[in-house]
Design a protein around this motif. Structure first.
Motif, short mmCIF file in Angstrom:
data_model
loop_
_atom_site.label_atom_id
_atom_site.label_comp_id
_atom_site.label_asym_id
_atom_site.label_seq_id
_atom_site.Cartn_x
_atom_site.Cartn_y
_atom_site.Cartn_z
N GLU A 28 0.83 -1.20 0.00
CA GLU A 28 0.00 0.00 0.00
C GLU A 28 0.87 1.25 0.00
N SER A 29 1.92 1.25 0.80
CA SER A 29 2.84 2.39 0.86
C SER A 29 3.55 2.57 -0.48
N CYS A 30 3.94 1.46 -1.10
CA CYS A 30 4.62 1.53 -2.40
C CYS A 30 3.70 2.11 -3.47
N VAL A 31 2.42 1.73 -3.44
CA VAL A 31 1.45 2.28 -4.40
C VAL A 31 1.37 3.80 -4.26
N GLN A 32 1.30 4.30 -3.02
CA GLN A 32 1.21 5.74 -2.81
C GLN A 32 2.47 6.46 -3.27
N GLU A 33 3.63 5.86 -3.04
CA GLU A 33 4.88 6.48 -3.48
C GLU A 33 4.95 6.54 -5.01
N LEU A 34 4.46 5.49 -5.66
CA LEU A 34 4.45 5.48 -7.12
C LEU A 34 3.51 6.56 -7.67
N LEU A 35 2.34 6.72 -7.05
CA LEU A 35 1.40 7.74 -7.48
C LEU A 35 2.00 9.14 -7.32
N MET A 36 2.74 9.36 -6.23
CA MET A 36 3.39 10.65 -6.02
C MET A 36 4.46 10.90 -7.08
N ARG A 131 22.05 -12.58 -10.45
CA ARG A 131 21.28 -12.01 -9.34
C ARG A 131 19.82 -12.46 -9.41
N GLU A 132 19.20 -12.47 -8.25
CA GLU A 132 17.78 -12.76 -8.18
C GLU A 132 17.12 -11.82 -7.19
N PHE A 133 15.81 -11.64 -7.36
CA PHE A 133 15.04 -10.74 -6.52
C PHE A 133 13.77 -11.47 -6.09
N ILE A 134 13.48 -11.46 -4.79
CA ILE A 134 12.22 -12.00 -4.26
C ILE A 134 11.34 -10.80 -3.94
N VAL A 135 10.28 -10.63 -4.70
CA VAL A 135 9.50 -9.40 -4.64
C VAL A 135 8.02 -9.68 -4.42
N TYR A 136 7.31 -8.67 -3.91
CA TYR A 136 5.85 -8.71 -3.95
C TYR A 136 5.39 -7.88 -5.14
N GLU A 137 4.23 -8.20 -5.65
CA GLU A 137 3.62 -7.45 -6.75
C GLU A 137 2.17 -7.18 -6.39
N ARG A 138 1.82 -5.90 -6.31
CA ARG A 138 0.45 -5.50 -5.99
C ARG A 138 -0.16 -4.80 -7.21
N ARG A 139 -1.38 -5.18 -7.56
CA ARG A 139 -2.08 -4.61 -8.70
C ARG A 139 -3.33 -3.88 -8.19
N GLU A 140 -3.43 -2.59 -8.48
CA GLU A 140 -4.49 -1.76 -7.92
C GLU A 140 -5.13 -0.92 -9.01
N SER A 141 -6.46 -0.92 -9.06
CA SER A 141 -7.21 -0.06 -9.98
C SER A 141 -7.87 1.04 -9.17
N MET A 142 -7.58 2.31 -9.54
CA MET A 142 -8.11 3.45 -8.81
C MET A 142 -9.47 3.87 -9.39
N VAL A 148 -2.28 0.80 -11.18
CA VAL A 148 -0.96 0.83 -10.56
C VAL A 148 -0.50 -0.60 -10.32
N VAL A 149 0.74 -0.90 -10.68
CA VAL A 149 1.38 -2.16 -10.34
C VAL A 149 2.63 -1.82 -9.54
N ALA A 150 2.66 -2.19 -8.25
CA ALA A 150 3.77 -1.88 -7.36
C ALA A 150 4.59 -3.14 -7.10
N VAL A 151 5.91 -3.04 -7.26
CA VAL A 151 6.80 -4.18 -7.08
C VAL A 151 7.99 -3.75 -6.22
N ALA A 152 8.30 -4.52 -5.18
CA ALA A 152 9.46 -4.22 -4.33
C ALA A 152 9.91 -5.51 -3.65
N SER A 153 11.16 -5.54 -3.24
CA SER A 153 11.72 -6.73 -2.60
C SER A 153 11.17 -6.92 -1.20
N LEU A 154 11.06 -8.18 -0.80
CA LEU A 154 10.82 -8.50 0.60
C LEU A 154 12.11 -8.29 1.38
#
Length: 232
Positions: A28-36, A131-142, A148-154
């Protein structure tokens, strides 16, 4: 030294509910940062690096010891959902990111929230090699039609608890990344913003990392070509 105790100290085994709560609030925080990031043009520290003939604009902003890179492009005759369908198709990822060797789902946390492993091989560019990345992916429709698709590492300890790191790989840190796809008044067009902040882990000169980040964010051009040649 007891290697098993060291391994345990570097990984956390957490419950499914604790994992869900952490990923839910972090995404949720990542989505807001992307929107900003998508809402600021040249303000808030953004510096335009180049504007390509095809309309792709690339800019950056300093954040701590790393830079955040942003790429923007206006896509005509492409809806937000059409773009996200292609960008979010994990099987098609290699078509717009040639350095990617493997992308696979580890688990679904919620209906719109998943955990994914991204793997880059020996022939990838230096920034991603082995290299590899273990990430979450959140998909949000406003409500206004923005997708918005937010992706960041755990955190590395949680990632290690979910999937132990192979001995021959370096686990990088995707600080934040993702897509913001805004629907325009012309319903068949959209404004695409791609944001990326990456720490590859392992030693690389800082200027080398930032220079390759600039190249990486140009994948929006590869996606533009892919979307425009893919039937709706």
């Amino acid at each position: 030294m007891n290697t098993s105790s060291v391994a345990c100290s570097q990984s956390w085994s957490i419950s499914e509910e604790s994992l869900r709560r952490y990923v839910h609030f972090a995404s949720e925080s990542c989505v807001q940062e992307l929107l900003m990031s998508a809402s600021n043009d040249c303000g808030d520290g953004w510096k335009i690096l180049l504007t390509l003939d095809n309309g792709v604009e690339i800019s950056k902003r300093r954040s701590g010891s790393l830079h955040i890179f942003r790429s923007r492009c206006l896509l005509r005759s492409v809806s937000p959902q059409q773009f996200i369908t292609v960008a979010n198709a994990i099987d098609a990822a290699k078509q717009w990111d040639p350095d990617l060797v493997e992308a696979r789902y580890i688990k679904d946390v919620e209906d719109n929230l998943s955990i994914i492993r991204l793997k880059f091989g020996e022939n990838s560019k230096a920034l991603f090699r082995k290299r590899e990345f273990i990430v979450y992916e959140r998909r949000e429709s406003m409500e206004d039609g923005t997708v918005v698709v937010a992706v960041a590492s755990l955190p590395k300890e949680i990632a290690a608890g979910l999937l132990p790191k192979p001995n021959n790989a370096i686990r990088g840190l995707l600080v934040q990344s993702g897509w913001v796809v805004e629907k325009l008044d012309d319903l068949n067009s959209c404004l695409v913003t791609y944001v990326l902040q990456l720490d590859p882990a392992g030693w690389l000169p800082k200027c080398f990392v930032n220079r390759l980040n600039t190249k990486l964010v140009m994948i929006i051009e590869n996606l533009r070509k892919l979307v425009q040649t893919t039937p709706p």
